[in-house]
Design a protein around this motif. Structure first.
Motif, PDB file in Angstrom:
ATOM      1  N   UNK A   1       0.818  -1.204   0.000  1.00 27.24           N
ATOM      2  CA  UNK A   1       0.000   0.000   0.000  1.00 27.24           C
ATOM      3  C   UNK A   1       0.858   1.262   0.000  1.00 27.24           C
ATOM      4  N   UNK A   2       1.654   1.405   1.031  1.00 28.73           N
ATOM      5  CA  UNK A   2       2.543   2.567   1.139  1.00 28.73           C
ATOM      6  C   UNK A   2       3.980   2.074   1.238  1.00 28.73           C
ATOM      7  N   UNK A   3       4.933   2.829   0.698  1.00 24.13           N
ATOM      8  CA  UNK A   3       6.322   2.360   0.771  1.00 24.13           C
ATOM      9  C   UNK A   3       6.831   2.369   2.216  1.00 24.13           C
ATOM     10  N   UNK A   4       7.739   1.448   2.485  1.00 25.88           N
ATOM     11  CA  UNK A   4       8.322   1.343   3.823  1.00 25.88           C
ATOM     12  C   UNK A   4       9.267   2.513   4.071  1.00 25.88           C
ATOM     13  N   UNK A   5       9.287   2.975   5.318  1.00 26.37           N
ATOM     14  CA  UNK A   5      10.200   4.030   5.745  1.00 26.37           C
ATOM     15  C   UNK A   5      10.932   3.488   6.966  1.00 26.37           C
ATOM     16  N   UNK A   7      13.777   3.653  10.265  1.00 29.31           N
ATOM     17  CA  UNK A   7      13.856   4.566  11.413  1.00 29.31           C
ATOM     18  C   UNK A   7      14.692   5.817  11.140  1.00 29.31           C
ATOM     19  N   UNK A   8      15.457   5.837  10.071  1.00 31.00           N
ATOM     20  CA  UNK A   8      16.237   7.018   9.717  1.00 31.00           C
ATOM     21  C   UNK A   8      15.548   7.875   8.659  1.00 31.00           C
ATOM     22  N   UNK A   9      14.373   7.438   8.222  1.00 32.15           N
ATOM     23  CA  UNK A   9      13.610   8.218   7.260  1.00 32.15           C
ATOM     24  C   UNK A   9      13.824   7.839   5.802  1.00 32.15           C
ATOM     25  N   UNK A  10      14.603   6.791   5.552  1.00 27.19           N
ATOM     26  CA  UNK A  10      14.832   6.368   4.175  1.00 27.19           C
ATOM     27  C   UNK A  10      13.620   5.608   3.666  1.00 27.19           C
ATOM     28  N   UNK A  11      13.208   5.886   2.436  1.00 28.34           N
ATOM     29  CA  UNK A  11      12.044   5.233   1.835  1.00 28.34           C
ATOM     30  C   UNK A  11      12.511   4.087   0.958  1.00 28.34           C
ATOM     31  N   UNK A  12      11.890   2.930   1.169  1.00 26.57           N
ATOM     32  CA  UNK A  12      12.167   1.763   0.353  1.00 26.57           C
ATOM     33  C   UNK A  12      10.947   1.522  -0.533  1.00 26.57           C
ATOM     34  N   UNK A  13      11.056   1.862  -1.816  1.00 29.10           N
ATOM     35  CA  UNK A  13       9.923   1.780  -2.732  1.00 29.10           C
ATOM     36  C   UNK A  13       9.546   0.341  -3.076  1.00 29.10           C
ATOM     37  N   UNK A  14      10.394  -0.627  -2.712  1.00 30.87           N
ATOM     38  CA  UNK A  14      10.134  -2.017  -3.093  1.00 30.87           C
ATOM     39  C   UNK A  14       9.549  -2.854  -1.958  1.00 30.87           C
TER      40      UNK A  14
END
Length: 87
Positions: A1-5, A7-14
């Protein structure tokens, strides 16, 4: 549904968010939808009005306003005393 983020704020689109994170997001969205409707953006015209300088009140004007407020307060006190005595 939504990309994972992480704890440091990096977004993982996969990868998607964890189930508990999704339930927190859904709860927050539900609260937003149940709340009051947000006020519309005032636009550039309101910003121009706010940027104009405010009129300064003279000391005499302030004294007149405060004197009138004291008179009104005294009238309200009399009305409340009369109301209280009539009970």
């Amino acid at each position: 549904m939504l990309p994972a983020v992480d704890r440091w704020g990096w977004i993982d689109a996969y990868r998607s968010m964890h189930r508990s994170s999704l339930s927190a997001v859904i709860s927050a969205v539900a609260l937003l939808l149940d709340g009051p409707e947000p006020a519309p953006d005032p636009g550039p015209a309101a910003a121009a009005v706010q940027a104009s300088p405010r009129r300064q009140m003279t000391r005499e004007e302030e004294e007149r306003i405060l004197k009138r407020a004291d008179e009104l307060t005294a009238r309200v006190e009399v009305i409340l005393r009369e109301f209280d005595a009539g009970r």
